[in-house]
Design a protein around this motif. Sequence first.
Motif, mmCIF file in Angstrom:
data_model
loop_
_atom_site.group_PDB
_atom_site.id
_atom_site.type_symbol
_atom_site.label_atom_id
_atom_site.label_comp_id
_atom_site.label_asym_id
_atom_site.label_seq_id
_atom_site.Cartn_x
_atom_site.Cartn_y
_atom_site.Cartn_z
ATOM 1 N N ASP A 1 -16.031 -64.259 -8.493
ATOM 2 C CA ASP A 1 -14.951 -63.262 -8.523
ATOM 3 C C ASP A 1 -15.319 -62.116 -9.454
ATOM 4 N N ASN A 2 -15.848 -62.477 -10.607
ATOM 5 C CA ASN A 2 -16.246 -61.477 -11.601
ATOM 6 C C ASN A 2 -17.375 -60.602 -11.057
ATOM 7 N N MET A 3 -18.331 -61.253 -10.397
ATOM 8 C CA MET A 3 -19.488 -60.543 -9.838
ATOM 9 C C MET A 3 -19.019 -59.544 -8.786
ATOM 10 N N ALA A 4 -18.081 -59.979 -7.913
ATOM 11 C CA ALA A 4 -17.580 -59.113 -6.840
ATOM 12 C C ALA A 4 -16.838 -57.920 -7.423
ATOM 13 N N SER A 5 -16.008 -58.149 -8.448
ATOM 14 C CA SER A 5 -15.250 -57.005 -9.000
ATOM 15 C C SER A 5 -16.170 -56.013 -9.694
ATOM 16 N N ALA B 1 -24.987 -47.140 4.977
ATOM 17 C CA ALA B 1 -25.547 -48.491 4.980
ATOM 18 C C ALA B 1 -27.052 -48.470 5.175
ATOM 19 N N GLU B 2 -27.531 -47.489 5.959
ATOM 20 C CA GLU B 2 -28.970 -47.393 6.248
ATOM 21 C C GLU B 2 -29.774 -47.175 4.972
ATOM 22 N N HIS B 3 -29.164 -46.497 3.999
ATOM 23 C CA HIS B 3 -29.906 -46.208 2.775
ATOM 24 C C HIS B 3 -29.835 -47.341 1.769
ATOM 25 N N ASP B 4 -28.973 -48.365 2.030
ATOM 26 C CA ASP B 4 -28.848 -49.491 1.116
ATOM 27 C C ASP B 4 -30.038 -50.412 1.283
ATOM 28 N N ASP B 5 -30.647 -50.793 0.199
ATOM 29 C CA ASP B 5 -31.737 -51.752 0.252
ATOM 30 C C ASP B 5 -31.195 -53.162 0.430
ATOM 31 N N HIS B 6 -30.000 -53.443 -0.078
ATOM 32 C CA HIS B 6 -29.406 -54.754 0.094
ATOM 33 C C HIS B 6 -27.915 -54.573 -0.063
ATOM 34 N N ASP B 7 -27.162 -55.589 0.371
ATOM 35 C CA ASP B 7 -25.709 -55.506 0.266
ATOM 36 C C ASP B 7 -25.288 -56.553 -0.743
ATOM 37 N N PRO B 8 -24.983 -56.156 -1.975
ATOM 38 C CA PRO B 8 -24.643 -57.142 -3.007
ATOM 39 C C PRO B 8 -23.406 -57.956 -2.644
ATOM 40 N N LEU B 9 -22.446 -57.322 -1.982
ATOM 41 C CA LEU B 9 -21.233 -58.055 -1.622
ATOM 42 C C LEU B 9 -21.524 -59.127 -0.576
ATOM 43 N N ALA B 10 -22.478 -58.850 0.291
ATOM 44 C CA ALA B 10 -22.879 -59.853 1.287
ATOM 45 C C ALA B 10 -23.523 -61.045 0.586
ATOM 46 N N VAL C 1 -22.750 -62.049 -2.406
ATOM 47 C CA VAL C 1 -21.646 -62.812 -3.025
ATOM 48 C C VAL C 1 -20.981 -63.686 -1.963
ATOM 49 N N LYS C 2 -20.823 -63.114 -0.767
ATOM 50 C CA LYS C 2 -20.197 -63.853 0.345
ATOM 51 C C LYS C 2 -21.045 -65.071 0.694
ATOM 52 N N ALA C 3 -22.366 -64.867 0.730
ATOM 53 C CA ALA C 3 -23.281 -65.967 1.067
ATOM 54 C C ALA C 3 -23.209 -67.064 0.009
ATOM 55 N N LEU C 4 -23.099 -66.658 -1.251
ATOM 56 C CA LEU C 4 -23.007 -67.647 -2.331
ATOM 57 C C LEU C 4 -21.690 -68.425 -2.237
ATOM 58 N N ARG C 5 -20.614 -67.747 -1.857
ATOM 59 C CA ARG C 5 -19.330 -68.437 -1.695
ATOM 60 C C ARG C 5 -19.421 -69.487 -0.596
ATOM 61 N N ALA C 6 -20.097 -69.104 0.497
ATOM 62 C CA ALA C 6 -20.253 -70.042 1.619
ATOM 63 C C ALA C 6 -21.071 -71.255 1.177
ATOM 64 N N LYS C 7 -22.122 -70.962 0.402
ATOM 65 C CA LYS C 7 -22.994 -72.048 -0.079
ATOM 66 C C LYS C 7 -22.218 -72.980 -1.010
ATOM 67 N N LEU C 8 -21.367 -72.385 -1.834
ATOM 68 C CA LEU C 8 -20.561 -73.166 -2.775
ATOM 69 C C LEU C 8 -19.591 -74.070 -2.012
ATOM 70 N N ALA C 9 -18.972 -73.478 -0.979
ATOM 71 C CA ALA C 9 -18.015 -74.242 -0.162
ATOM 72 C C ALA C 9 -18.722 -75.395 0.550
ATOM 73 N N GLU C 10 -19.907 -75.107 1.078
ATOM 74 C CA GLU C 10 -20.697 -76.133 1.788
ATOM 75 C C GLU C 10 -21.100 -77.276 0.882
ATOM 76 N N SER C 11 -21.383 -76.941 -0.362
ATOM 77 C CA SER C 11 -21.915 -77.956 -1.282
ATOM 78 C C SER C 11 -20.840 -78.990 -1.636
ATOM 79 N N GLY C 12 -19.578 -78.574 -1.540
ATOM 80 C CA GLY C 12 -18.492 -79.481 -1.911
ATOM 81 C C GLY C 12 -18.366 -79.682 -3.416
ATOM 82 N N LYS C 13 -19.118 -78.901 -4.182
ATOM 83 C CA LYS C 13 -19.067 -79.058 -5.647
ATOM 84 C C LYS C 13 -18.280 -77.900 -6.262
#
Lengths: 188, 183
Positions: free
Chosen positions: B114-118, B141-150, B152-164
């Motif tokens: 949450d802190n990272m996203a804000s 978007a074309e000029h972005d080298d990466h999407d930091p919010l994406a 964060v989203k991926a990490l949230r999914a990984k966290l949810a998957e881990s069950g921890k």
Amino acid sequence: MSQRGFKWRKWNNILHRDIGYLVFGMTIIYALSGIALNHMKDWNPNFQVNRRDVQWTQGAPGHDVNRAQVETFLAEIGEEGMYKKHYYPSPQFMKVFLKRGSVILDVQTGEGYVERLQKRPLFYEFNWLHYNPTRLWTWFSDVFCGLLIIVSITGLFVLKGRKGITGRGAWLTGLGVVIPAVFLMMYL
Amino acid sequence: MLKKLALIVLAVAFLASCAGDNTDTATSDVTELTIAQLNANAADYAGKMVKVTGTVDHVCQHGGKRMFLMGDEPSDRIKVECGDQPPFKPEFEGSDFTVSGTLIELRVDEAYLDNMASEIQAEEHEACPAEQQSQDAAEHAEHDDHDPLAQVKALRAKLAESGKDFLGYYHIECASAVEVAAK
């Protein structure tokens, strides 16, 4: 002979001169490396990356290449005696560590490249210092910054009159403060 | 005068030699593992002294403050940060090193994300208000080298998957790095 007050300008100028000599070397190091690191997005400030294409000469390397085969290949491409290790970072590629470089090869096509990193003379060493390599250097560079502050302050009072801080100096010093202040107001 | 000086030098040398006795104690507190073992049970070793041997796969080109050690399999990797030790040299790549140090754990939980996203959103809002008005989203978007919010989203999914409650990311804060002689 009556004693005049403390000759502060004399001591101001002595400090400015002698500390100025002392910090010359470090100022050049930090200024040059600062410019180099400022443009990190435009170039690699520490290394010149030299890359040349190569081709595995005996068909495709596949996934079971041994050290002797890699060393033979390296001799063919002019890298004899440079072998350190090789491994497969992914199913598609083989990586060979060389002394001060590497080779990446597509295991199916045998195409790849040799990449060598050449240290940029002076910039590599200066940037290394700028990165604060050790705690001792951190303390040393703190002292250097303190000396820079003294040089800057004493520099304001070296000259008297219209070329001093009450004349031209006021305008130029003011400009040097206003420019960063404007940036802060605009972007912070 | 010279006698006093000699006594002082002897005293300093004695005190300095006493400092060396800590290494035996430190060595006995270090757990030696393979990188695979460390990664499999990293949470058990967080905050403890560990010792691993591996091949240096990469040394950070900006100051050499970190490097990556690889085990028998390319997927067995651990990051090593130099800490108070001298920076790692690019010549280390491809060489085998034995690294001792403290295993540091970074816990990524919901609060962290949450802190990272804000923080990311705050930076995006302030950095380019003019661009948001004048350019269309695709060009931006074309000029972005990466999407930091994406990320964060991926990490949230990984966290949810881990069950921890948290994802653990580990690195070794280096206390010593010794090159293993090539075979």
